[in-house]
Motif scaffolding. Structure first.
Motif, PDB file in Angstrom:
ATOM      1  N   VAL A  62      34.987  39.250  46.451  1.00 58.00           N
ATOM      2  CA  VAL A  62      35.332  38.696  45.191  1.00 58.00           C
ATOM      3  C   VAL A  62      34.185  38.287  44.803  1.00 58.00           C
ATOM      4  O   VAL A  62      33.086  37.777  45.347  1.00 58.00           O
ATOM      5  CB  VAL A  62      36.437  38.022  45.111  1.00 58.00           C
ATOM      6  CG1 VAL A  62      37.487  38.366  45.841  1.00 58.00           C
ATOM      7  CG2 VAL A  62      36.272  36.616  46.025  1.00 58.00           C
ATOM      8  N   ARG A  63      33.938  38.074  43.318  1.00 54.24           N
ATOM      9  CA  ARG A  63      32.826  37.490  42.649  1.00 54.24           C
ATOM     10  C   ARG A  63      33.627  36.422  41.892  1.00 54.24           C
ATOM     11  O   ARG A  63      34.655  36.423  41.547  1.00 54.24           O
ATOM     12  CB  ARG A  63      32.551  38.571  41.524  1.00 54.24           C
ATOM     13  CG  ARG A  63      31.349  37.840  40.704  1.00 54.24           C
ATOM     14  CD  ARG A  63      30.895  38.420  39.292  1.00 54.24           C
ATOM     15  NE  ARG A  63      31.195  40.005  39.333  1.00 54.24           N
ATOM     16  CZ  ARG A  63      30.058  40.903  39.344  1.00 54.24           C
ATOM     17  NH1 ARG A  63      28.884  40.458  39.898  1.00 54.24           N
ATOM     18  NH2 ARG A  63      30.399  42.023  39.400  1.00 54.24           N
ATOM     19  N   CYS A  64      32.929  35.266  42.343  1.00 47.86           N
ATOM     20  CA  CYS A  64      33.477  33.902  41.857  1.00 47.86           C
ATOM     21  C   CYS A  64      32.839  33.461  40.519  1.00 47.86           C
ATOM     22  O   CYS A  64      31.814  34.299  39.954  1.00 47.86           O
ATOM     23  CB  CYS A  64      32.913  32.625  42.918  1.00 47.86           C
ATOM     24  SG  CYS A  64      33.565  33.186  44.466  1.00 47.86           S
ATOM     25  N   CYS A  65      33.647  32.665  39.926  1.00 49.41           N
ATOM     26  CA  CYS A  65      33.171  32.224  38.577  1.00 49.41           C
ATOM     27  C   CYS A  65      31.690  31.718  38.440  1.00 49.41           C
ATOM     28  O   CYS A  65      31.081  32.043  37.234  1.00 49.41           O
ATOM     29  CB  CYS A  65      33.987  31.234  37.948  1.00 49.41           C
ATOM     30  SG  CYS A  65      33.781  29.593  38.648  1.00 49.41           S
ATOM     31  N   MET A 102      44.571  36.941  46.498  1.00 51.96           N
ATOM     32  CA  MET A 102      43.890  36.922  45.193  1.00 51.96           C
ATOM     33  C   MET A 102      44.731  35.805  44.496  1.00 51.96           C
ATOM     34  O   MET A 102      44.026  34.938  43.914  1.00 51.96           O
ATOM     35  CB  MET A 102      43.893  38.150  44.472  1.00 51.96           C
ATOM     36  CG  MET A 102      42.708  39.394  44.812  1.00 51.96           C
ATOM     37  SD  MET A 102      41.045  38.785  45.127  1.00 51.96           S
ATOM     38  CE  MET A 102      41.246  38.729  46.931  1.00 51.96           C
ATOM     39  N   ASN A 127      42.969  32.154  43.602  1.00 49.68           N
ATOM     40  CA  ASN A 127      42.854  31.780  42.337  1.00 49.68           C
ATOM     41  C   ASN A 127      43.836  30.736  41.972  1.00 49.68           C
ATOM     42  O   ASN A 127      43.729  29.729  41.022  1.00 49.68           O
ATOM     43  CB  ASN A 127      43.253  32.937  41.144  1.00 49.68           C
ATOM     44  CG  ASN A 127      42.127  33.762  41.079  1.00 49.68           C
ATOM     45  OD1 ASN A 127      40.941  33.267  40.708  1.00 49.68           O
ATOM     46  ND2 ASN A 127      42.203  35.052  41.193  1.00 49.68           N
ATOM     47  N   ARG A 155      36.766  28.935  40.977  1.00 53.81           N
ATOM     48  CA  ARG A 155      37.776  30.062  40.503  1.00 53.81           C
ATOM     49  C   ARG A 155      37.380  29.872  38.924  1.00 53.81           C
ATOM     50  O   ARG A 155      36.752  28.956  38.294  1.00 53.81           O
ATOM     51  CB  ARG A 155      38.872  29.009  40.618  1.00 53.81           C
ATOM     52  CG  ARG A 155      39.386  29.180  42.035  1.00 53.81           C
ATOM     53  CD  ARG A 155      40.686  28.483  42.135  1.00 53.81           C
ATOM     54  NE  ARG A 155      40.603  26.814  41.925  1.00 53.81           N
ATOM     55  CZ  ARG A 155      41.787  26.317  41.653  1.00 53.81           C
ATOM     56  NH1 ARG A 155      42.759  26.739  41.246  1.00 53.81           N
ATOM     57  NH2 ARG A 155      41.458  24.807  41.342  1.00 53.81           N
ATOM     58  N   PRO A 156      37.952  31.181  38.425  1.00 53.88           N
ATOM     59  CA  PRO A 156      38.573  32.070  39.092  1.00 53.88           C
ATOM     60  C   PRO A 156      37.553  33.142  39.776  1.00 53.88           C
ATOM     61  O   PRO A 156      36.597  33.296  39.456  1.00 53.88           O
ATOM     62  CB  PRO A 156      39.160  32.832  37.857  1.00 53.88           C
ATOM     63  CG  PRO A 156      38.335  32.618  36.708  1.00 53.88           C
ATOM     64  CD  PRO A 156      37.930  31.211  36.844  1.00 53.88           C
ATOM     65  N   GLU A 182      37.264  37.440  41.038  1.00 52.08           N
ATOM     66  CA  GLU A 182      37.516  38.794  40.505  1.00 52.08           C
ATOM     67  C   GLU A 182      37.372  39.561  41.784  1.00 52.08           C
ATOM     68  O   GLU A 182      36.184  39.732  42.228  1.00 52.08           O
ATOM     69  CB  GLU A 182      36.857  38.941  39.454  1.00 52.08           C
ATOM     70  CG  GLU A 182      37.019  40.654  38.936  1.00 52.08           C
ATOM     71  CD  GLU A 182      35.791  41.059  38.194  1.00 52.08           C
ATOM     72  OE1 GLU A 182      35.809  42.300  37.613  1.00 52.08           O
ATOM     73  OE2 GLU A 182      34.741  40.238  37.851  1.00 52.08           O
ATOM     74  N   ILE A 224      36.014  42.482  43.456  1.00 55.78           N
ATOM     75  CA  ILE A 224      35.374  43.709  43.180  1.00 55.78           C
ATOM     76  C   ILE A 224      35.174  45.013  43.924  1.00 55.78           C
ATOM     77  O   ILE A 224      34.677  45.783  43.878  1.00 55.78           O
ATOM     78  CB  ILE A 224      33.871  43.177  42.532  1.00 55.78           C
ATOM     79  CG1 ILE A 224      33.148  42.725  43.883  1.00 55.78           C
ATOM     80  CG2 ILE A 224      33.833  42.172  41.739  1.00 55.78           C
ATOM     81  CD1 ILE A 224      31.631  42.293  43.898  1.00 55.78           C
TER      82      ILE A 224
END
Length: 83
Positions: A7-10, A26, A30, A42-43, A45, A47
């Motif tokens: 996941v890509r973090c904010c 997920m 989140n 957060r959030p 995504e 990937i």
């Protein structure tokens, strides 16, 4: 099924983990109930994800991905051109 995911973090950092249910995981990330690392980022995504038959395979792949550089992880996820 078992999944290894990125996941890509904010804050644009990447987190790699494994789970048996991607949607539930997920939601957990989140909602702040996922990994300690992602709670304050957060959030997140999704990937990238790979599917495996066993927990052991997913955990092994998680370890392998965690050994990669950021650039290699982004290439794996198709988010960066080959270099």
């Amino acid at each position: 099924m078992n999944y290894t995911y990125i996941v890509r973090c904010c804050d644009n950092t990447l987190y790699t983990g494994w789970t048996t249910d991607l949607d539930r995981r997920m939601e957990a990330h989140n909602s702040g109930k996922g990994a300690k690392y992602t709670r304050s980022r957060r959030p997140v995504e999704l990937i990238y994800a790979e599917r495996f038959d066993t927990k052991q395979e997913a955990m092994r792949r998680e370890w392998e991905i965690k050994q990669l550089s950021r650039e290699e992880k982004l290439r794996l996820a198709g988010k960066q051109p080959p270099g």
